[in-house]
Scaffold this motif. Structure first.
Motif, PDB file in Angstrom:
ATOM      1  N   SER A 124      -7.066   7.909   5.692  1.00 65.09           N
ATOM      2  CA  SER A 124      -5.790   8.627   5.570  1.00 65.09           C
ATOM      3  C   SER A 124      -4.640   7.733   5.123  1.00 65.09           C
ATOM      4  O   SER A 124      -3.474   8.139   5.179  1.00 65.09           O
ATOM      5  N   ILE A 125      -4.962   6.536   4.670  1.00 66.48           N
ATOM      6  CA  ILE A 125      -3.927   5.549   4.350  1.00 66.48           C
ATOM      7  C   ILE A 125      -2.910   6.074   3.343  1.00 66.48           C
ATOM      8  O   ILE A 125      -1.705   5.850   3.473  1.00 66.48           O
ATOM      9  N   HIS A 126      -3.377   6.820   2.337  1.00 67.16           N
ATOM     10  CA  HIS A 126      -2.487   7.251   1.253  1.00 67.16           C
ATOM     11  C   HIS A 126      -2.034   8.707   1.364  1.00 67.16           C
ATOM     12  O   HIS A 126      -1.331   9.194   0.476  1.00 67.16           O
ATOM     13  N   PHE A 127      -2.423   9.400   2.424  1.00 68.45           N
ATOM     14  CA  PHE A 127      -2.137  10.837   2.516  1.00 68.45           C
ATOM     15  C   PHE A 127      -0.645  11.128   2.333  1.00 68.45           C
ATOM     16  O   PHE A 127      -0.246  12.026   1.574  1.00 68.45           O
ATOM     17  N   SER A 128       0.185  10.394   3.037  1.00 69.76           N
ATOM     18  CA  SER A 128       1.624  10.652   3.001  1.00 69.76           C
ATOM     19  C   SER A 128       2.180  10.577   1.585  1.00 69.76           C
ATOM     20  O   SER A 128       2.938  11.458   1.147  1.00 69.76           O
ATOM     21  N   SER A 129       1.801   9.543   0.850  1.00 71.70           N
ATOM     22  CA  SER A 129       2.341   9.352  -0.497  1.00 71.70           C
ATOM     23  C   SER A 129       1.754  10.326  -1.509  1.00 71.70           C
ATOM     24  O   SER A 129       2.295  10.484  -2.606  1.00 71.70           O
ATOM     25  N   LEU A 130       0.667  11.009  -1.159  1.00 67.73           N
ATOM     26  CA  LEU A 130       0.055  11.978  -2.070  1.00 67.73           C
ATOM     27  C   LEU A 130       0.720  13.346  -2.013  1.00 67.73           C
ATOM     28  O   LEU A 130       0.482  14.188  -2.888  1.00 67.73           O
ATOM     29  N   ALA A 179       1.029  19.343  -6.261  1.00 67.95           N
ATOM     30  CA  ALA A 179       0.314  20.155  -7.246  1.00 67.95           C
ATOM     31  C   ALA A 179      -0.890  19.398  -7.797  1.00 67.95           C
ATOM     32  O   ALA A 179      -1.972  19.973  -7.998  1.00 67.95           O
ATOM     33  N   SER A 180      -0.717  18.100  -8.023  1.00 67.83           N
ATOM     34  CA  SER A 180      -1.807  17.278  -8.548  1.00 67.83           C
ATOM     35  C   SER A 180      -2.959  17.198  -7.555  1.00 67.83           C
ATOM     36  O   SER A 180      -4.133  17.356  -7.928  1.00 67.83           O
ATOM     37  N   LEU A 181      -2.643  16.956  -6.279  1.00 65.89           N
ATOM     38  CA  LEU A 181      -3.692  16.849  -5.271  1.00 65.89           C
ATOM     39  C   LEU A 181      -4.411  18.184  -5.096  1.00 65.89           C
ATOM     40  O   LEU A 181      -5.642  18.219  -4.961  1.00 65.89           O
ATOM     41  N   THR A 189      -8.722   9.122   1.039  1.00 67.58           N
ATOM     42  CA  THR A 189      -7.584   9.125   0.129  1.00 67.58           C
ATOM     43  C   THR A 189      -7.520   7.815  -0.653  1.00 67.58           C
ATOM     44  O   THR A 189      -7.938   6.760  -0.182  1.00 67.58           O
ATOM     45  N   SER A 190      -6.975   7.924  -1.861  1.00 67.38           N
ATOM     46  CA  SER A 190      -6.723   6.751  -2.698  1.00 67.38           C
ATOM     47  C   SER A 190      -5.294   6.858  -3.201  1.00 67.38           C
ATOM     48  O   SER A 190      -4.598   7.843  -2.935  1.00 67.38           O
ATOM     49  N   ALA A 191      -4.847   5.876  -3.943  1.00 67.86           N
ATOM     50  CA  ALA A 191      -3.467   5.884  -4.428  1.00 67.86           C
ATOM     51  C   ALA A 191      -3.196   7.052  -5.367  1.00 67.86           C
ATOM     52  O   ALA A 191      -2.054   7.504  -5.501  1.00 67.86           O
ATOM     53  N   THR A 192      -4.241   7.574  -6.000  1.00 71.15           N
ATOM     54  CA  THR A 192      -4.052   8.649  -6.975  1.00 71.15           C
ATOM     55  C   THR A 192      -4.728   9.962  -6.585  1.00 71.15           C
ATOM     56  O   THR A 192      -4.665  10.931  -7.328  1.00 71.15           O
ATOM     57  N   GLY A 193      -5.386   9.996  -5.447  1.00 67.98           N
ATOM     58  CA  GLY A 193      -6.076  11.215  -5.036  1.00 67.98           C
ATOM     59  C   GLY A 193      -7.045  10.942  -3.912  1.00 67.98           C
ATOM     60  O   GLY A 193      -6.646  10.581  -2.808  1.00 67.98           O
ATOM     61  N   PHE A 194      -8.342  11.068  -4.188  1.00 63.79           N
ATOM     62  CA  PHE A 194      -9.339  10.762  -3.172  1.00 63.79           C
ATOM     63  C   PHE A 194     -10.654  10.410  -3.846  1.00 63.79           C
ATOM     64  O   PHE A 194     -10.887  10.745  -5.018  1.00 63.79           O
TER      65      PHE A 194
END
Length: 375
Positions: A91-97, A105-107, A51-56
């Motif tokens: 999995s660092i950003h999963f929650s915020s995604l 919808a974006s993910l 995961t990244s801040a905007t997706g993966f």
């Protein structure tokens, strides 16, 4: 090295069950897609995208050529290629995604686009863990499990029913707002094709004593295959959609003593030598392992490990309670817990008796054990 468990006389395919395996793309130098033992597998996971801040993203050390080769080899062998999203350090950003409808919808759109681009037949959500810190610096929301369910609904609508949606899940289940397992997991079963139950890493560097990596029974461990299956099926998740995790790798400890102490476990039902005091030093594993301190994804610095490799002088023990083997070298005081054909067959038989969907082996590339006195 290639992991292979012979589960004869009744293979999962013949018996109407499923077998899935994870291929660690970061170990492609040790095992290329062409070397993967595809026989007997129905689902293969490309592990891992993070995961990244905007997706993966795909880690930079996993080239596009490996993705192409993995998908091509899988399909050539009649296996469904699925990509895994997340992982322990991813999995660092999963929650915020997934914490809003717009983000979900974006993910979902990005997952679909990635599958279309590379030819994957599904996605495996390896969120470690909803409403849990995991590696230590994950974004966490008390409503993570509810957000995951909402995301699954969106993702299923986006992908349709012809593509696979699976999830690698904890032995403790999905956590509710108070941190305890939800009262019911049934709703998740409407959108997931399978869950890959991570019934391994039960013991490790955090454990007060040595212990089996993947015990069948709880014995003196924190969890077990039996307790995890009982939790998931007891809270409404369909047994036929549970794939039981079997580890194809080892964990190791340096014991405090060169002599194994036997204790009573499970209220005196069994006597076990699997649980030993240890000194906090993890022996070096494969020849290529580094003992140098490093900083993980959370910025946490780790201590250097024992530099010895361990070649000869090991004795195999089989624990009757945990139904798993371990190796011990008294001169080095090295203890190695792993699964072999015997313990894998026990777990597979248990999965079939319980009406589970099959097994999931983690990982394809792992270790090779020679039990004639060496490792």
């Amino acid at each position: 090295p290639i992991a292979h468990f012979d589960l004869s006389p009744c293979s999962l395919t013949v018996c109407g069950h499923h077998s899935a395996q994870y291929w660690p793309a970061y170990n492609a130098a040790d095992q290329s897609p062409a070397q993967v033992p595809w026989k007997g597998t129905q689902i293969a996971y490309y592990f891992v995208t993070v995961t990244s801040a905007t997706g993966f993203t795909v880690p930079t050390d996993q080239p596009a050529s490996d993705i192409k080769a993995f998908v091509s080899q899988a399909k050539a062998n009649g296996v469904k290629p699925v990509f895994s999203l997340g992982g322990w350090s991813g999995s660092i950003h999963f929650s915020s995604l997934v914490d809003s409808g717009t983000k979900r919808a974006s993910l979902a759109s990005k997952v679909q686009a990635f599958m279309t681009k590379w030819g994957f037949e599904g996605v495996d959500l390896d969120w470690e863990y909803p409403n849990g810190v995991g590696i230590g610096c994950n974004a966490v929301n008390k409503d993570d499990s509810a957000h995951l369910l909402s995301f699954l609904k969106v993702l299923r609508q986006k992908l349709g029913t012809s593509k696979l949606i699976t999830a690698a899940v904890s032995t403790e289940g999905f956590a509710g707002p108070d941190g305890s397992p939800l009262a019911s997991f049934a709703e998740y079963g409407k959108y997931l094709d399978y869950v890959n139950l991570m019934t391994y890493d039960i013991a490790g560097s955090w454990s007060p004593t040595t212990g089996p990596n993947a015990p069948l029974r709880k014995c003196k461990s924190d969890s077990s295959v039996q307790t995890a299956v009982k939790l998931w099926t007891g809270r409404g998740f369909p047994a036929a959609k549970v794939l039981l995790g079997i580890p194809a790798y080892a964990i190791s400890f340096t014991t405090s003593s060169s002599t194994l102490k036997e204790i009573e476990v499970s209220g005196g039902k069994w006597r076990s030598k699997a649980y030993q005091a240890w000194d906090g030093v993890v022996p070096k594993g494969a020849p290529g392992d580094s003992n140098a301190p490093y900083t993980d994804e959370c910025g946490t610095k780790t201590a250097a490990k024992d530099g010895s490799k361990g070649l000869n002088g090991y004795t195999r023990y089989y624990d009757d309670c945990a139904q798993t083997p371990f190796l011990f070298n008294p001169s080095k005081k090295h203890y190695i817990s792993y699964d072999d054909a015997q313990s894998a067959r026990v777990k597979t038989s248990y999965a079939m008796r319980e009406g589970l969907g099959g097994v999931c082996v983690s990982l394809f590339a792992c270790f090779f054990l020679s039990l004639d006195g060496g490792v």
